[in-house]
Motif scaffolding. Structure first.
Motif, PDB file in Angstrom:
ATOM      1  N   TRP A 188       0.837  -1.202   0.000  1.00  0.00           N
ATOM      2  CA  TRP A 188       0.000   0.000   0.000  1.00  0.00           C
ATOM      3  C   TRP A 188       0.869   1.248   0.000  1.00  0.00           C
ATOM      4  O   TRP A 188       0.555   2.229  -0.661  1.00  0.00           O
ATOM      5  CB  TRP A 188      -0.912   0.023   1.220  1.00  0.00           C
ATOM      6  N   ARG A 189       1.985   1.205   0.751  1.00  0.00           N
ATOM      7  CA  ARG A 189       2.900   2.362   0.754  1.00  0.00           C
ATOM      8  C   ARG A 189       3.492   2.588  -0.633  1.00  0.00           C
ATOM      9  O   ARG A 189       3.578   3.714  -1.096  1.00  0.00           O
ATOM     10  CB  ARG A 189       4.009   2.169   1.789  1.00  0.00           C
ATOM     11  N   GLU A 190       3.889   1.512  -1.304  1.00  0.00           N
ATOM     12  CA  GLU A 190       4.421   1.636  -2.671  1.00  0.00           C
ATOM     13  C   GLU A 190       3.393   2.261  -3.603  1.00  0.00           C
ATOM     14  O   GLU A 190       3.735   3.064  -4.470  1.00  0.00           O
ATOM     15  CB  GLU A 190       4.803   0.265  -3.230  1.00  0.00           C
ATOM     16  N   LEU A 191       2.137   1.877  -3.419  1.00  0.00           N
ATOM     17  CA  LEU A 191       1.047   2.381  -4.265  1.00  0.00           C
ATOM     18  C   LEU A 191       0.535   3.746  -3.801  1.00  0.00           C
ATOM     19  O   LEU A 191      -0.360   4.313  -4.418  1.00  0.00           O
ATOM     20  CB  LEU A 191      -0.110   1.376  -4.270  1.00  0.00           C
ATOM     21  N   ARG A 192       1.074   4.229  -2.684  1.00  0.00           N
ATOM     22  CA  ARG A 192       0.693   5.520  -2.096  1.00  0.00           C
ATOM     23  C   ARG A 192      -0.787   5.570  -1.688  1.00  0.00           C
ATOM     24  O   ARG A 192      -1.456   6.577  -1.858  1.00  0.00           O
ATOM     25  CB  ARG A 192       1.026   6.672  -3.038  1.00  0.00           C
ATOM     26  N   ILE A 193      -1.258   4.434  -1.163  1.00  0.00           N
ATOM     27  CA  ILE A 193      -2.642   4.387  -0.671  1.00  0.00           C
ATOM     28  C   ILE A 193      -2.702   4.103   0.832  1.00  0.00           C
ATOM     29  O   ILE A 193      -3.786   4.027   1.402  1.00  0.00           O
ATOM     30  CB  ILE A 193      -3.506   3.362  -1.451  1.00  0.00           C
ATOM     31  N   ALA A 194      -1.546   3.949   1.462  1.00  0.00           N
ATOM     32  CA  ALA A 194      -1.484   3.718   2.913  1.00  0.00           C
ATOM     33  C   ALA A 194      -1.643   5.049   3.634  1.00  0.00           C
ATOM     34  O   ALA A 194      -1.439   6.117   3.043  1.00  0.00           O
ATOM     35  CB  ALA A 194      -0.142   3.088   3.279  1.00  0.00           C
ATOM     36  N   PRO A 195      -2.000   5.001   4.910  1.00  0.00           N
ATOM     37  CA  PRO A 195      -2.037   6.254   5.681  1.00  0.00           C
ATOM     38  C   PRO A 195      -0.641   6.877   5.731  1.00  0.00           C
ATOM     39  O   PRO A 195       0.365   6.162   5.694  1.00  0.00           O
ATOM     40  CB  PRO A 195      -2.513   5.822   7.069  1.00  0.00           C
ATOM     41  N   ALA A 196      -0.600   8.193   5.804  1.00  0.00           N
ATOM     42  CA  ALA A 196       0.676   8.916   5.860  1.00  0.00           C
ATOM     43  C   ALA A 196       1.476   8.488   7.082  1.00  0.00           C
ATOM     44  O   ALA A 196       0.936   8.375   8.179  1.00  0.00           O
ATOM     45  CB  ALA A 196       0.419  10.412   5.885  1.00  0.00           C
ATOM     46  N   CYS A 197       2.753   8.259   6.866  1.00  0.00           N
ATOM     47  CA  CYS A 197       3.640   7.806   7.939  1.00  0.00           C
ATOM     48  C   CYS A 197       4.660   8.877   8.294  1.00  0.00           C
ATOM     49  O   CYS A 197       4.962   9.754   7.489  1.00  0.00           O
ATOM     50  CB  CYS A 197       4.395   6.558   7.495  1.00  0.00           C
ATOM     51  N   ILE A 198       5.189   8.746   9.481  1.00  0.00           N
ATOM     52  CA  ILE A 198       6.291   9.570   9.953  1.00  0.00           C
ATOM     53  C   ILE A 198       7.498   8.645  10.045  1.00  0.00           C
ATOM     54  O   ILE A 198       7.415   7.580  10.666  1.00  0.00           O
ATOM     55  CB  ILE A 198       5.980  10.163  11.347  1.00  0.00           C
ATOM     56  N   ARG A 199       8.607   9.036   9.408  1.00  0.00           N
ATOM     57  CA  ARG A 199       9.836   8.238   9.521  1.00  0.00           C
ATOM     58  C   ARG A 199      10.706   8.871  10.609  1.00  0.00           C
ATOM     59  O   ARG A 199      11.106  10.023  10.507  1.00  0.00           O
ATOM     60  CB  ARG A 199      10.593   8.170   8.213  1.00  0.00           C
ATOM     61  N   LEU A 200      10.978   8.101  11.641  1.00  0.00           N
ATOM     62  CA  LEU A 200      11.809   8.559  12.746  1.00  0.00           C
ATOM     63  C   LEU A 200      13.288   8.533  12.346  1.00  0.00           C
ATOM     64  O   LEU A 200      13.654   7.847  11.379  1.00  0.00           O
ATOM     65  CB  LEU A 200      11.578   7.668  13.968  1.00  0.00           C
ATOM     66  N   PRO A 201      14.143   9.247  13.065  1.00  0.00           N
ATOM     67  CA  PRO A 201      15.573   9.254  12.737  1.00  0.00           C
ATOM     68  C   PRO A 201      16.213   7.867  12.693  1.00  0.00           C
ATOM     69  O   PRO A 201      17.172   7.653  11.962  1.00  0.00           O
ATOM     70  CB  PRO A 201      16.191  10.105  13.854  1.00  0.00           C
ATOM     71  N   ASN A 202      15.654   6.909  13.444  1.00  0.00           N
ATOM     72  CA  ASN A 202      16.205   5.547  13.431  1.00  0.00           C
ATOM     73  C   ASN A 202      15.654   4.708  12.273  1.00  0.00           C
ATOM     74  O   ASN A 202      15.937   3.525  12.165  1.00  0.00           O
ATOM     75  CB  ASN A 202      15.951   4.848  14.769  1.00  0.00           C
ATOM     76  N   GLY A 203      14.823   5.330  11.411  1.00  0.00           N
ATOM     77  CA  GLY A 203      14.287   4.642  10.234  1.00  0.00           C
ATOM     78  C   GLY A 203      12.946   3.971  10.454  1.00  0.00           C
ATOM     79  O   GLY A 203      12.319   3.527   9.499  1.00  0.00           O
ATOM     80  N   GLU A 204      12.502   3.884  11.705  1.00  0.00           N
ATOM     81  CA  GLU A 204      11.209   3.250  11.975  1.00  0.00           C
ATOM     82  C   GLU A 204      10.068   4.165  11.553  1.00  0.00           C
ATOM     83  O   GLU A 204      10.207   5.382  11.542  1.00  0.00           O
ATOM     84  CB  GLU A 204      11.083   2.913  13.459  1.00  0.00           C
ATOM     85  N   LEU A 205       8.936   3.546  11.204  1.00  0.00           N
ATOM     86  CA  LEU A 205       7.752   4.295  10.794  1.00  0.00           C
ATOM     87  C   LEU A 205       6.758   4.372  11.932  1.00  0.00           C
ATOM     88  O   LEU A 205       6.625   3.435  12.725  1.00  0.00           O
ATOM     89  CB  LEU A 205       7.074   3.611   9.592  1.00  0.00           C
TER      90      LEU A 205
END
Length: 70
Positions: free
Chosen positions: A33-50
């Motif tokens: 879903w993220r690849e297709l840009r249909i997932a909810p908006a995410c925040i990427r933390l400095p450690n790379g986690e979403l």
């Protein structure tokens, strides 16, 4: 908005929590879903986690409700 309500809306969900909230969808489905840009908006933390904010998830779900205004 009460402080508790504000705290709840500002809650950051991990990917695991998000998958559970969505009824146990697979991690693979979420990343697709993220690849297709249909997932909810995410925040990427400095450690790379979403993370996904609770209010963003709620809005995302509301937009997808059957019978929702388009």
């Amino acid at each position: 908005m009460t402080r508790d309500a504000h705290t709840k809306s500002a809650e950051l969900l991990t990917v695991r929590q998000l998958l559970e909230e969505l009824g146990g969808i697979s991690r693979r489905t979420f990343y697709r879903w993220r690849e297709l840009r249909i997932a909810p908006a995410c925040i990427r933390l400095p450690n790379g986690e979403l993370r996904v904010r609770r209010d963003v998830l709620n809005d995302w779900l509301e937009e997808r409700a059957e019978g929702a205004a388009s």
